[in-house]
Motif scaffolding. Structure first.
Motif, PDB file in Angstrom:
ATOM      1  N   VAL A  53     -23.016  44.788 -56.378  1.00 36.26           N
ATOM      2  CA  VAL A  53     -21.784  45.130 -55.828  1.00 36.26           C
ATOM      3  C   VAL A  53     -21.217  46.170 -56.994  1.00 36.26           C
ATOM      4  O   VAL A  53     -20.846  47.280 -56.692  1.00 36.26           O
ATOM      5  N   VAL A  54     -20.972  45.528 -58.254  1.00 32.22           N
ATOM      6  CA  VAL A  54     -20.749  46.715 -59.057  1.00 32.22           C
ATOM      7  C   VAL A  54     -21.518  47.836 -59.551  1.00 32.22           C
ATOM      8  O   VAL A  54     -21.126  48.700 -60.038  1.00 32.22           O
ATOM      9  N   THR A  55     -22.884  47.734 -59.282  1.00 33.14           N
ATOM     10  CA  THR A  55     -23.770  48.699 -59.594  1.00 33.14           C
ATOM     11  C   THR A  55     -23.360  49.735 -58.518  1.00 33.14           C
ATOM     12  O   THR A  55     -23.429  50.948 -58.700  1.00 33.14           O
ATOM     13  N   TRP A  56     -23.299  49.625 -57.272  1.00 33.06           N
ATOM     14  CA  TRP A  56     -23.035  50.151 -56.129  1.00 33.06           C
ATOM     15  C   TRP A  56     -21.573  50.821 -56.290  1.00 33.06           C
ATOM     16  O   TRP A  56     -21.431  52.042 -55.943  1.00 33.06           O
ATOM     17  N   SER A  57     -20.494  50.059 -56.675  1.00 35.14           N
ATOM     18  CA  SER A  57     -19.214  50.612 -56.725  1.00 35.14           C
ATOM     19  C   SER A  57     -18.711  49.744 -57.980  1.00 35.14           C
ATOM     20  O   SER A  57     -17.900  48.996 -57.755  1.00 35.14           O
ATOM     21  N   PRO A  58     -18.624  50.709 -59.088  1.00 38.58           N
ATOM     22  CA  PRO A  58     -18.045  50.250 -60.739  1.00 38.58           C
ATOM     23  C   PRO A  58     -16.810  49.721 -60.299  1.00 38.58           C
ATOM     24  O   PRO A  58     -16.137  49.004 -61.244  1.00 38.58           O
ATOM     25  N   GLY A  59     -15.828  50.254 -59.359  1.00 33.68           N
ATOM     26  CA  GLY A  59     -14.443  49.983 -59.363  1.00 33.68           C
ATOM     27  C   GLY A  59     -14.143  48.509 -59.120  1.00 33.68           C
ATOM     28  O   GLY A  59     -13.152  47.825 -59.597  1.00 33.68           O
ATOM     29  N   PHE A  60     -15.196  47.778 -58.413  1.00 31.86           N
ATOM     30  CA  PHE A  60     -15.131  46.192 -58.250  1.00 31.86           C
ATOM     31  C   PHE A  60     -14.985  45.606 -59.844  1.00 31.86           C
ATOM     32  O   PHE A  60     -14.144  44.564 -59.876  1.00 31.86           O
ATOM     33  N   ALA A  61     -15.727  46.050 -60.762  1.00 31.23           N
ATOM     34  CA  ALA A  61     -15.838  45.744 -61.988  1.00 31.23           C
ATOM     35  C   ALA A  61     -14.431  45.701 -62.556  1.00 31.23           C
ATOM     36  O   ALA A  61     -13.929  44.744 -63.394  1.00 31.23           O
ATOM     37  N   GLU A  62     -13.602  46.767 -62.566  1.00 31.20           N
ATOM     38  CA  GLU A  62     -12.494  47.195 -63.005  1.00 31.20           C
ATOM     39  C   GLU A  62     -11.568  46.072 -62.504  1.00 31.20           C
ATOM     40  O   GLU A  62     -10.619  45.532 -63.036  1.00 31.20           O
ATOM     41  N   TYR A  63     -11.715  45.782 -61.097  1.00 29.54           N
ATOM     42  CA  TYR A  63     -10.624  44.666 -60.572  1.00 29.54           C
ATOM     43  C   TYR A  63     -10.788  43.658 -61.054  1.00 29.54           C
ATOM     44  O   TYR A  63      -9.887  42.855 -61.116  1.00 29.54           O
ATOM     45  N   GLN A  64     -12.183  43.212 -61.447  1.00 25.08           N
ATOM     46  CA  GLN A  64     -12.187  41.774 -62.183  1.00 25.08           C
ATOM     47  C   GLN A  64     -11.575  41.719 -63.390  1.00 25.08           C
ATOM     48  O   GLN A  64     -11.091  40.602 -63.707  1.00 25.08           O
ATOM     49  N   THR A  65     -11.289  42.918 -64.108  1.00 24.90           N
ATOM     50  CA  THR A  65     -10.572  42.822 -65.313  1.00 24.90           C
ATOM     51  C   THR A  65      -9.014  42.705 -65.134  1.00 24.90           C
ATOM     52  O   THR A  65      -8.371  42.220 -66.360  1.00 24.90           O
ATOM     53  N   LYS A  66      -8.569  42.646 -64.113  1.00 25.72           N
ATOM     54  CA  LYS A  66      -7.101  42.971 -63.890  1.00 25.72           C
ATOM     55  C   LYS A  66      -6.767  41.364 -63.322  1.00 25.72           C
ATOM     56  O   LYS A  66      -5.579  41.069 -63.191  1.00 25.72           O
ATOM     57  N   THR A  67      -7.574  40.461 -63.143  1.00 24.97           N
ATOM     58  CA  THR A  67      -7.273  38.944 -62.460  1.00 24.97           C
ATOM     59  C   THR A  67      -8.121  37.946 -63.160  1.00 24.97           C
ATOM     60  O   THR A  67      -9.234  38.162 -63.643  1.00 24.97           O
ATOM     61  N   ASP A  68      -7.642  36.734 -63.342  1.00 22.56           N
ATOM     62  CA  ASP A  68      -8.197  35.712 -63.896  1.00 22.56           C
ATOM     63  C   ASP A  68      -9.168  35.071 -63.056  1.00 22.56           C
ATOM     64  O   ASP A  68     -10.019  34.067 -63.316  1.00 22.56           O
ATOM     65  N   ARG A  69      -8.837  35.167 -61.607  1.00 25.28           N
ATOM     66  CA  ARG A  69      -9.679  34.566 -60.617  1.00 25.28           C
ATOM     67  C   ARG A  69     -11.077  35.080 -60.607  1.00 25.28           C
ATOM     68  O   ARG A  69     -11.363  36.151 -61.043  1.00 25.28           O
TER      69      ARG A  69
END
Length: 138
Positions: free
Chosen positions: A111-127
């Motif tokens: 997923v994060v290779t396809w769309s790196p924005g998801f990795a950024e989303y993960q940095t915004k939350t503890d879940r």
């Protein structure tokens, strides 16, 4: 008209670009059954092919809570998918499985290779952002 409504409308019209953001081939309309109400709910969700199944990500743009559609499919894992396949709108039921452990880690990397924005989303939350596999029942 709300943003999701515009996405749904343009998706169903068959536009190649949806709200100038999404490629229609990387988007599905995911119909879930409401966990409390039992009513059908439609959510536009980004998707990534993974063999015979699709991966969808419950990111909610990095919010601290899961999206409502995720709660619904956990309660009722049979979902309905509408997806553009070539120039045809395909519709089918699918079984949703929340991925865990090594399988989730492998899928998350895809997923994060396809769309790196998801990795950024993960940095915004503890879940831990859930990755869900949708396996067609056709």
């Amino acid at each position: 008209m709300g943003w999701n409504d515009a996405v749904i409308e343009q998706f169903l019209e068959g536009r190649a670009r949806i709200v100038d953001t999404f490629d229609r081939h990387n988007l599905v309309l995911l119909d879930t059954t409401g966990a409390r109400t039992g009513q059908r709910r439609t959510s536009p969700v980004a998707c990534l092919p993974d063999g015979d199944r699709l991966l969808v990500i419950a990111s909610k743009a990095g919010a601290d809570t899961h999206p409502a559609w995720f709660h619904n499919l956990v309660a009722n894992p049979t979902v309905h998918v509408r997806r553009w396949e070539g120039d045809a709108l395909a519709e089918y039921d699918a079984e949703a499985e929340v991925l865990e452990g090594d399988e989730r880690a492998r899928a998350w990397q895809q997923v994060v290779t396809w769309s790196p924005g998801f990795a950024e989303y993960q940095t915004k939350t503890d879940r831990v952002i859930p990755v869900v596999a949708l396996t067609p029942k056709r």
